[in-house]
Design an enzyme around this catalytic site. Structure first.
Site, PDB file in Angstrom:
ATOM      1  N   ARG A 146     -22.476 -24.116  30.474  1.00 59.74           N
ATOM      2  CA  ARG A 146     -21.224 -23.549  31.000  1.00 59.74           C
ATOM      3  C   ARG A 146     -20.929 -23.985  32.425  1.00 59.74           C
ATOM      4  O   ARG A 146     -19.998 -23.489  33.040  1.00 59.74           O
ATOM      5  CB  ARG A 146     -21.334 -22.019  31.025  1.00 59.74           C
ATOM      6  CG  ARG A 146     -21.276 -21.401  29.677  1.00 59.74           C
ATOM      7  CD  ARG A 146     -21.603 -19.937  29.778  1.00 59.74           C
ATOM      8  NE  ARG A 146     -21.129 -19.245  28.595  1.00 59.74           N
ATOM      9  CZ  ARG A 146     -21.505 -18.029  28.260  1.00 59.74           C
ATOM     10  NH1 ARG A 146     -22.347 -17.376  29.006  1.00 59.74           N
ATOM     11  NH2 ARG A 146     -21.032 -17.471  27.177  1.00 59.74           N
ATOM     12  N   LYS A 198     -18.841 -21.529  22.591  1.00 58.01           N
ATOM     13  CA  LYS A 198     -18.632 -22.537  23.641  1.00 58.01           C
ATOM     14  C   LYS A 198     -17.193 -23.078  23.580  1.00 58.01           C
ATOM     15  O   LYS A 198     -16.515 -23.225  24.599  1.00 58.01           O
ATOM     16  CB  LYS A 198     -19.643 -23.674  23.463  1.00 58.01           C
ATOM     17  CG  LYS A 198     -19.363 -24.922  24.270  1.00 58.01           C
ATOM     18  CD  LYS A 198     -19.588 -24.695  25.748  1.00 58.01           C
ATOM     19  CE  LYS A 198     -18.938 -25.781  26.578  1.00 58.01           C
ATOM     20  NZ  LYS A 198     -18.910 -25.479  27.994  1.00 58.01           N
ATOM     21  N   CYS A 252     -14.317 -31.474  29.401  1.00 63.74           N
ATOM     22  CA  CYS A 252     -14.422 -30.256  28.589  1.00 63.74           C
ATOM     23  C   CYS A 252     -13.066 -29.704  28.164  1.00 63.74           C
ATOM     24  O   CYS A 252     -12.692 -29.808  27.008  1.00 63.74           O
ATOM     25  CB  CYS A 252     -15.203 -29.201  29.362  1.00 63.74           C
ATOM     26  SG  CYS A 252     -16.909 -29.666  29.631  1.00 63.74           S
ATOM     27  N   LYS A 308     -10.301 -32.796  39.319  1.00 61.24           N
ATOM     28  CA  LYS A 308     -10.217 -31.549  40.089  1.00 61.24           C
ATOM     29  C   LYS A 308     -10.759 -31.785  41.498  1.00 61.24           C
ATOM     30  O   LYS A 308     -11.401 -32.813  41.760  1.00 61.24           O
ATOM     31  CB  LYS A 308     -10.932 -30.398  39.393  1.00 61.24           C
ATOM     32  CG  LYS A 308     -12.420 -30.613  39.238  1.00 61.24           C
ATOM     33  CD  LYS A 308     -13.045 -29.448  38.528  1.00 61.24           C
ATOM     34  CE  LYS A 308     -13.388 -28.383  39.469  1.00 61.24           C
ATOM     35  NZ  LYS A 308     -14.649 -27.885  39.709  1.00 61.24           N
TER      36      LYS A 308
HETATM   37  N1  LIG Z   1     -19.816 -32.243  32.393  1.00 60.56           N
HETATM   38  C1  LIG Z   1     -19.616 -30.949  32.246  1.00 60.56           C
HETATM   39  O1  LIG Z   1     -19.136 -30.281  33.144  1.00 60.56           O
HETATM   40  C2  LIG Z   1     -20.008 -30.235  30.960  1.00 60.56           C
HETATM   41  C3  LIG Z   1     -20.008 -28.836  30.933  1.00 60.56           C
HETATM   42  C4  LIG Z   1     -20.382 -28.194  29.776  1.00 60.56           C
HETATM   43  C5  LIG Z   1     -20.730 -28.932  28.648  1.00 60.56           C
HETATM   44  N2  LIG Z   1     -20.705 -30.298  28.695  1.00 60.56           N
HETATM   45  C6  LIG Z   1     -21.098 -31.037  27.489  1.00 60.56           C
HETATM   46  O2  LIG Z   1     -22.382 -31.604  27.722  1.00 60.56           O
HETATM   47  C7  LIG Z   1     -22.488 -32.866  27.044  1.00 60.56           C
HETATM   48  C8  LIG Z   1     -22.884 -33.940  28.037  1.00 60.56           C
HETATM   49  O3  LIG Z   1     -21.833 -34.090  28.968  1.00 60.56           O
HETATM   50  P1  LIG Z   1     -22.018 -34.897  30.324  1.00 60.56           P
HETATM   51  O4  LIG Z   1     -20.828 -34.564  31.141  1.00 60.56           O
HETATM   52  O5  LIG Z   1     -23.371 -34.676  30.876  1.00 60.56           O
HETATM   53  O6  LIG Z   1     -21.914 -36.395  29.778  1.00 60.56           O
HETATM   54  P2  LIG Z   1     -22.163 -37.752  30.593  1.00 60.56           P
HETATM   55  O7  LIG Z   1     -21.291 -38.769  29.983  1.00 60.56           O
HETATM   56  O8  LIG Z   1     -22.075 -37.464  32.068  1.00 60.56           O
HETATM   57  O9  LIG Z   1     -23.688 -38.100  30.307  1.00 60.56           O
HETATM   58  C9  LIG Z   1     -24.199 -38.339  29.045  1.00 60.56           C
HETATM   59  C10 LIG Z   1     -25.302 -39.397  29.137  1.00 60.56           C
HETATM   60  O10 LIG Z   1     -25.866 -39.530  27.841  1.00 60.56           O
HETATM   61  C11 LIG Z   1     -26.274 -40.890  27.676  1.00 60.56           C
HETATM   62  N3  LIG Z   1     -26.502 -41.144  26.254  1.00 60.56           N
HETATM   63  C12 LIG Z   1     -25.601 -41.428  25.277  1.00 60.56           C
HETATM   64  N4  LIG Z   1     -26.220 -41.562  24.090  1.00 60.56           N
HETATM   65  C13 LIG Z   1     -27.546 -41.351  24.313  1.00 60.56           C
HETATM   66  C14 LIG Z   1     -28.687 -41.351  23.477  1.00 60.56           C
HETATM   67  N5  LIG Z   1     -28.610 -41.571  22.161  1.00 60.56           N
HETATM   68  N6  LIG Z   1     -29.896 -41.125  24.058  1.00 60.56           N
HETATM   69  C15 LIG Z   1     -29.992 -40.891  25.380  1.00 60.56           C
HETATM   70  N7  LIG Z   1     -28.931 -40.885  26.223  1.00 60.56           N
HETATM   71  C16 LIG Z   1     -27.726 -41.105  25.689  1.00 60.56           C
HETATM   72  C17 LIG Z   1     -25.141 -41.658  28.309  1.00 60.56           C
HETATM   73  O11 LIG Z   1     -25.527 -42.965  28.635  1.00 60.56           O
HETATM   74  C18 LIG Z   1     -24.824 -40.787  29.539  1.00 60.56           C
HETATM   75  O12 LIG Z   1     -25.534 -41.230  30.678  1.00 60.56           O
HETATM   76  C19 LIG Z   1     -21.127 -33.095  26.383  1.00 60.56           C
HETATM   77  O13 LIG Z   1     -21.156 -32.652  25.058  1.00 60.56           O
HETATM   78  C20 LIG Z   1     -20.203 -32.211  27.192  1.00 60.56           C
HETATM   79  O14 LIG Z   1     -19.067 -31.813  26.449  1.00 60.56           O
HETATM   80  C21 LIG Z   1     -20.370 -30.958  29.822  1.00 60.56           C
END
Ligand SMILES: NC(=O)c1ccc[n+]([C@@H]2O[C@H](COP(=O)([O-])OP(=O)(O)OC[C@H]3O[C@@H](n4cnc5c(N)ncnc54)[C@H](O)[C@@H]3O)[C@@H](O)[C@H]2O)c1
Length: 409
Positions: A146, A198, A252, A308
Site C-alpha cells: 500500500r 487491493k 497503480c 506526482k
Molecule cells: N510502485 C508503487 O507505488 C506500488 C504500490 C503498490 C503496489 N505496487 C505493485 O507492486 C508491483 C511492483 O511494482 P514496482 O513499482 O515495484 O515495479 P517496478 O517496475 O519498479 O519494478 C519491478 C522490477 O521487477 C523486475 N522483474 C520483472 N520480471 C522479473 C522476474 N521474472 N524476476 C525478477 N525480477 C523481475 C523488473 O526488471 C523491475 O526492476 C506491481 O504489481 C505494482 O502494481 C506498486
C-alpha cells in the site's frame, strides 16, 4: 532464514532492505542486469527518502543476483502493467517469476505474491505453476503493498497490512516475516479477497479524483472557483472531496481499476472514472489554447514530467499525455523536471524550458517549482496555467503573468 525477493523496483527493493535490516539474509533478484549491476556497485537505481540509509546498513545482509536460488521464502514484486490494447492486466511478469521459483522450490518453503493482480490470479495462475513442480507442502500468501512513492519506507513500516493465505500455517509464516518490520496491524484474509481489496483501494481513490475533476469542469462552466467550493463542502462532517488536477498517473491508480473492471460485466463507474481522469489531459490542452489564443508557432512549457510531486516516477504521467496531445495540436512543447534524471525528455533548467514560451503550465507539484522567480523568465507571452492550485499566483501576477487556475473560470 534466506529470503529471495523477485523484482527490485519501487516495491521490491525497499521491502528487501527493510527485511535485511530486520536480520534476514536477502537475495534480491532482478532480470534487469542494469538494476543488478547498479546495486552491486553500491548505487541505488532510483531515489526514495530513507532508502539509502537502509541500503548502507543492510550491506552484508543483502546480495543481488539475476537468478533465483532455492530459499526459505520467495517474495514476488514484479510489474503488472496494463495491456493497453485490451485494457486488462498483463500478468506475464508474474507468470515468469512464478516459473523461475517453480524450478527451485522445495517442500516447506513459502511463496508470497505482492504484485497487484486481478482477483483469482493466485488461484488460477500462480498456484498451478508452483504445484506443477512441487505438488504439495509449500506455503502461499498474497500480501498486497500500500506504500506511496515519496513515503514508501515510512508507509511500508506504518501502514496496516492484509495477508491472504491458503491456510493457517501459510498465514502464520507470512505474518512472522512482515511483523519483523511492520508496525501497523496485520489482518488475515483469504487470497482472492486480498487481491480484490487491493484493487478496491486504488479504484476508490481513482473514482474520487474523477469526481473532483468532474466537479472542477462543471465549476468552470458555472463561473465558480472549485477550490473555494471544495473547501466549503469539506466542512460537512461526512464529505471529503479530493483535489482536481491534470489527471491521474503512476503504476497503480491509473491502471489497477482496469484489473477490477476488465473482466467484469457489472462495472460501469470504474471505467467512467478512468475516462474522466484521462480526459483531464485534453482539458488542460483546451484551457491552454484558450489562454494563448491564435498565435504563430505556439510554444508551451510543462513544469513537471513525474506523475506526482517530489518523486521521479513518470509512469502513466498526465504530463506525458498533455505533451502528446499538445504536440498533436501543433504546439512546441518543452518540459522541465528537476527530479527526472533522464534529460533526453526534459530541459536542463527552467531558463532553457521557458525561453520563448507562450504559456507555463504547472503539471507536477514539485516543491522546487515554488522557488521559480517569474520575473527572471524570458518568455514570449506571460501566461501561467496552474493545474494544481500550487504556485503563488500573486507572485506571478505581480511579475506580469496572466494566471489561470484549473477549476476557476
Ligand atoms: N510502485 C508503487 O507505488 C506500488 C504500490 C503498490 C503496489 N505496487 C505493485 O507492486 C508491483 C511492483 O511494482 P514496482 O513499482 O515495484 O515495479 P517496478 O517496475 O519498479 O519494478 C519491478 C522490477 O521487477 C523486475 N522483474 C520483472 N520480471 C522479473 C522476474 N521474472 N524476476 C525478477 N525480477 C523481475 C523488473 O526488471 C523491475 O526492476 C506491481 O504489481 C505494482 O502494481 C506498486
Amino acid at each position: 532464514m534466506k529470503i529471495s525477493v523477485l523484482g527490485l523496483g519501487y516495491i521490491g527493493l525497499p521491502t528487501s532492505l527493510l527485511l535485511a535490516n530486520a536480520g534476514y539474509d536477502i537475495i534480491g533478484v532482478d532480470i534487469d542486469t542494469k538494476v543488478v549491476n547498479t546495486l552491486s556497485n553500491g548505487n541505488l537505481p532510483f531515489e526514495e527518502p530513507g532508502l539509502n540509509d537502509l541500503f548502507k546498513k543492510a550491506r552484508n545482509k543483502f546480495k543481488v543476483s539475476t537468478n533465483v536460488e532455492s530459499s526459505d521464502v520467495y517474495i514476488i514484486a514484479v510489474p503488472t502493467p496494463l495491456d493497453e490494447e485490451i485494457k486488462i492486466a498483463d500478468i506475464s511478469y508474474v507468470k515468469n517469476a512464478s516459473r523461475s521459483i517453480a524450478k527451485v522450490i522445495n517442500h516447506d518453503q513459502l511463496v508470497i505474491l505482492e504484485s497487484t493482480v486481478p482477483p483469482g490470479t493466485s488461484e488460477n495462475v500462480v498456484l498451478p505453476i508452483l504445484k506443477d513442480s512441487c505438488s504439495s507442502g509449500f506455503y502461499y500468501a498474497y500480501c498486497p503493498e500500500r506504500a506511496i512513492p515519496g513515503k514508501t519506507i515510512y508507509e511500508m513500516v506504518s501502514n496496516d497490512r492484509i495477508i491472504g493465505a491458503i491456510n493457517e500455517e501459510s498465514y502464520k509464516k507470512a505474518k512472522e516475516i512482515y511483523a519483523s518490520f511492520v508496525k501497523g496491524n496485520i489482518y488475515k484474509s483469504n487470497v482472492k479477497t486480498s487481491e480484490f481489496v487491493k484493487l478496491m483501494e486504488n479504484t476508490f481513490r481513482d473514482i474520487n479524483i474523477a469526481l473532483a475533476n468532474e466537479f472542477s469542469m462543471i465549476a468552470e462552466e458555472f463561473g465558480i472557483d472549485i477550490w473555494k467550493a471544495i473547501r466549503l463542502a469539506n466542512r460537512h462532517p461526512r464529505v471529503d472531496i479530493l483535489n482536481p488536477g491534470p489527471g491521474v498517473g503512476g503504476h497503480c491508480l491509473a491502471i489497477d481499476p482496469f484489473f477490477l473492471a476488465g473482466k467484469s460485466k457489472n462495472s460501469r463507474i470504474v471505467k467512467l472514472a478512468r475516462e474522466i481522469n484521462d480526459f483531464m489531459a485534453f482539458h488542460v490542452v483546451k484551457l491552454t489554447k484558450k489562454m494563448i489564443g491564435d498565435i504563430h508557432n505556439p510554444t508551451i512549457t510543462l513544469l513537471g514530467l513525474a506523475y506526482k510531486g517530489n518523486v521521479d516516477d513518470i509512469r502513466e504521467s498526465p504530463s506525458l499525455k498533455i505533451k502528446k496531445i499538445a504536440e498533436g495540436e501543433g504546439f512546441n512543447v518543452k518540459v522541465f523536471d528537476p527530479l527526472v534524471k533522464d534529460r533526453s525528455s526534459s530541459c536542463k533548467d527552467i531558463n532553457e524550458a521557458s525561453v520563448g514560451s507562450d504559456c507555463i503550465i504547472l503539471v507536477t507539484d514539485h516543491c522546487e517549482f515554488k522557488n521559480i522567480d517569474p520575473k527572471t523568465l524570458l518568455v514570449r507571452n506571460k501566461n501561467l496555467l496552474d493545474t494544481r492550485n500550487f504556485l503563488d499566483h500573486e507572485l506571478w501576477e505581480n511579475a506580469g503573468f496572466k494566471v489561470k487556475l484549473l477549476g476557476r473560470s
